[in-house]
Design an enzyme around this catalytic site. Sequence first.
Site, PDB file in Angstrom:
ATOM      1  N   GLU A  37       0.844  -1.197   0.000  1.00 35.09           N
ATOM      2  CA  GLU A  37       0.000   0.000   0.000  1.00 35.09           C
ATOM      3  C   GLU A  37       0.886   1.256   0.000  1.00 35.09           C
ATOM      4  OE1 GLU A  37      -2.899   0.808  -0.459  1.00 35.09           O
ATOM      5  OE2 GLU A  37      -3.339   2.669   0.622  1.00 35.09           O
ATOM      6  N   LEU A  85      31.002  16.241  24.889  1.00 30.33           N
ATOM      7  CA  LEU A  85      30.715  15.942  26.292  1.00 30.33           C
ATOM      8  C   LEU A  85      31.987  15.554  27.020  1.00 30.33           C
ATOM      9  CD1 LEU A  85      27.566  13.681  25.859  1.00 30.33           C
ATOM     10  CD2 LEU A  85      27.609  16.014  26.726  1.00 30.33           C
ATOM     11  N   GLU A 126      20.273   8.795  29.032  1.00 26.40           N
ATOM     12  CA  GLU A 126      20.099   8.165  27.724  1.00 26.40           C
ATOM     13  C   GLU A 126      21.313   7.295  27.440  1.00 26.40           C
ATOM     14  OE1 GLU A 126      18.541  11.819  24.933  1.00 26.40           O
ATOM     15  OE2 GLU A 126      20.445  11.939  25.937  1.00 26.40           O
ATOM     16  N   LYS A 128      24.480   6.323  25.228  1.00 28.17           N
ATOM     17  CA  LYS A 128      25.312   7.158  24.369  1.00 28.17           C
ATOM     18  C   LYS A 128      25.530   6.431  23.050  1.00 28.17           C
ATOM     19  CE  LYS A 128      29.424   9.903  24.068  1.00 28.17           C
ATOM     20  NZ  LYS A 128      29.903   9.367  22.785  1.00 28.17           N
ATOM     21  N   ARG A 149      28.684  18.154  12.724  1.00 28.20           N
ATOM     22  CA  ARG A 149      29.209  18.945  13.816  1.00 28.20           C
ATOM     23  C   ARG A 149      30.466  19.698  13.384  1.00 28.20           C
ATOM     24  NH1 ARG A 149      33.033  17.842  17.690  1.00 28.20           N
ATOM     25  NH2 ARG A 149      32.784  19.091  19.540  1.00 28.20           N
ATOM     26  N   GLU A 186      22.126  12.165  17.026  1.00 28.21           N
ATOM     27  CA  GLU A 186      23.161  11.295  16.491  1.00 28.21           C
ATOM     28  C   GLU A 186      22.611  10.547  15.278  1.00 28.21           C
ATOM     29  OE1 GLU A 186      25.740  11.789  18.440  1.00 28.21           O
ATOM     30  OE2 GLU A 186      27.147  10.151  18.115  1.00 28.21           O
ATOM     31  N   LYS A 302      22.262  14.212  31.825  1.00 29.54           N
ATOM     32  CA  LYS A 302      22.129  15.660  31.668  1.00 29.54           C
ATOM     33  C   LYS A 302      21.260  16.204  32.786  1.00 29.54           C
ATOM     34  CE  LYS A 302      22.720  15.442  26.741  1.00 29.54           C
ATOM     35  NZ  LYS A 302      22.122  15.338  25.422  1.00 29.54           N
ATOM     36  N   CYS A 420      67.435   9.270   9.800  1.00 26.98           N
ATOM     37  CA  CYS A 420      66.043   9.264   9.340  1.00 26.98           C
ATOM     38  C   CYS A 420      65.823   8.098   8.381  1.00 26.98           C
ATOM     39  CB  CYS A 420      65.737  10.591   8.654  1.00 26.98           C
ATOM     40  SG  CYS A 420      64.162  10.594   7.799  1.00 26.98           S
ATOM     41  N   CYS A 423      65.258   9.947   4.747  1.00 33.45           N
ATOM     42  CA  CYS A 423      66.265  10.742   4.030  1.00 33.45           C
ATOM     43  C   CYS A 423      67.677  10.530   4.537  1.00 33.45           C
ATOM     44  CB  CYS A 423      65.911  12.218   4.083  1.00 33.45           C
ATOM     45  SG  CYS A 423      66.210  12.941   5.709  1.00 33.45           S
TER      46      CYS A 423
END
Length: 794
Positions: A37, A85, A126, A128, A149, A186, A302, A420, A423
């Site tokens: 449907e 957080l 909640e 995470k 973000r 999220e 929170k 190194c 090099c």
Amino acid sequence: MTDAQTAAIRIRQLRSQLEEHNHRYYVLDEPSVPDAEYDRLFRELQALEAEYPQLISAQSPTQRVGGAALAAFGEVRHEVPMLSLGNAFAEEDLLNFDRRVREGLGELLPAGDLFGAGAEVEYCCEPKLDGLAVSLLYRDGLLVRGATRGDGTTGEDISSNVRTLRNVPLQLQGSGYPPVLEVRGEVFMSKAGFEALNARQLAAGAKPFANPRNAAAGSLRQLDPKITASRPLQFCCYGVGQVEGELAATQVGVLQQLKGWGLPISGELKLVRGAGQCLDYYRDIGARRSTLAYEIDGVVFKVNDIGYQRELGFRAREPRWAIAHKFPASEELTELLDVEFQVGRTGAVTPVARLKPVQVAGVTVSNATLHNMDEVARLGLMIGDTVIIRRAGDVIPQVVQVVLERRPAAARPVQIPEHCPVCGSAVERTQLVKRSKGKETLSAGAVYRCVGRLSCQAQLKQAIIHFVSRRALDIEGLGDKIVEQLVDVGLVSSPADLFILRYEQLVVLEGFADLSARNLLAAIDSSRTPTLARFIYALGIPDVGEETAKLLARALGAMERIRQALPEVLTWLPDVGAEVAHEIHSFFAEEHNQKVLAQLLERGVELQDEGDLHAEFAACTTLATLIDKLQIPFIAVTGAEKLADKTASLEALIALSQDWLALSVFKNLNEKARQSLRDFFASPANCLRARQVEEQLRAFGMHWESPRRAVAGLPLAGQTWVLTGTLEAMSRDQAKQQLEALGAKVAGSVSAKTHCVVAGPGAGSKLDKATELGLPVLDETAFLQRLQLLQAKE
Ligand code: 9MJ
């Protein structure tokens, strides 16, 4: 009624029916019609929109399959920063968090019970989710923008992608929502969705994703929204950002409102009272973790009362009213096969552990960074050892510990190479310059560096990759592999060489053809006019990230001033300490860097926004600051102030310091400081240096005549403030500078003449005196707000 009008009405009906079905299916998990449907209604809508393309809208469910692909994501500035957080790992961290909350709320919190127990705070709990933080902007109920973000201030515009998420309402339901409502949450992938996606990837011969988080990130950051649409992504709301209008007064209340408007919220939401119940929640979710349909890496608490949240405010980039209580990281045992050394952009030679591949929390780990040789020594690591590897959330795997009992007889020590590996130049240990009471001491740093600089191909490649990267000169089409090729074939041996590349040179390279060669040249060409800040960042000066680059550009205004700035002058900038100033100064003092810089400008790089010294910076100095920046042993800020009060200029100070009699009657300094002042200016080199610093400040356009610069007209002119206790968001020195920039005098003691006292935690007698005198006292939050207000007026 015309056909188009009839179609418009039907389209509206269909959209609302389909969205209702979507909501029931994806948010409430209570489908009300069979799939067939739904498909019929969907096809009817598609047909009508095909017939009347002018009626297509971004809010139509048909758009969830993804519109046209983009060339690049646009940028979105978050009106309200998207914060991260703070973390609690041990129970004790959580208890400390709760204690800080209660202390922060102080008298706002109702008194405890009759039996002496303290009042408890209500928390919204909640799980995470382990996904990506996303912002959704609704205007008058319509979804108008989705953004990542990013760095918290600026993110990427992923509007076309978020529209394809089935549980994101394109239009809010019901009524009463604010005209501007930015919701935050999220984007994640369920465990089942992830398994199904990986099965499809494998069947198609594509690489499977390492974990649901990577799969969600990879799916959301697709330029082609059709790909995003084909991935099983979900959204879960946990808060709001920018809001114009009223919302409920509690966190749980706001989330219930969002749910009422059709937005998905966590099914595990719970309101608890006090830290004890938070820990119960943590344990309960922890026990059920493996049965949840999605991956989580902890729980979030929170403060429920939004008024309390406002009162508690923020610390740096984290809210003081929320915390993530993480589950312990996963650990596994494996064998250290070898330690190799990588050379980074600044020449740092970093040990990398090569491990026998092992599965840690669902990811195969075969490498782990060892950070530096001090870390290798701290771990007591030897090649052949059995080691414990830990992986926490999205963090790079770490070697946590050596299992000494399993050390084989043939275990070999880890040695830093003398040369190194790329090099062959010498590898040297860095030295740390430490200044204490004005004396410099050197100590061995943890970092080893290849001294080859840009003659080292590894450093050169990294330097160029950084130079062209998105936040630097942003040269499109110049990926890592191409940079490596350009360096390997010898076409590019400095960033300046990019600007003399020619078509004939490019077109013959591997992976290039006519069009790609032209496109790359055009991209290089269009990068010739960067902003000063981007350009400074692009240079890759050690310790100069984007923020410092922006600061340098904004304050000093011109390349020439930045290039010439003496370290003492650089430390005038907030957050630029002696070490960063030293890095900047020595970068520009280096001959090779000077040559490359000159070549860049010669070869047509034109900086866009050069100008004057920033007014705020030009006016922020006093003689006292100058004296302070000279770092005279035993003369700290207050000593510098006393000297500035006594002498009106640097020359007068130099004269005074050599006048034994005048100094000895100068009671405001102790003997040690007097002696030190005399010794300091007895050195011609120090006098010269001090004069050079002063001369440069004046040449740059800083002005001060008397120790008290002209402040009339500034908002705090004529006022005396006192700072006491500790401040968290800034040092006292910075607070003082900001107050002075607004015209205030900052004094060390409270008197009836004091206008205002800023008192942080630990304030003692000064606060008592202020209270006694009935003076206005601000805590840090109120102080920051006042500063912001005054600075905005300025
Ligand atoms: C997650 N990842 O589930 C926040 N989060 O709040 C929840 N993240 C958060 N809240 C403020 N539930 C910043 C991040």
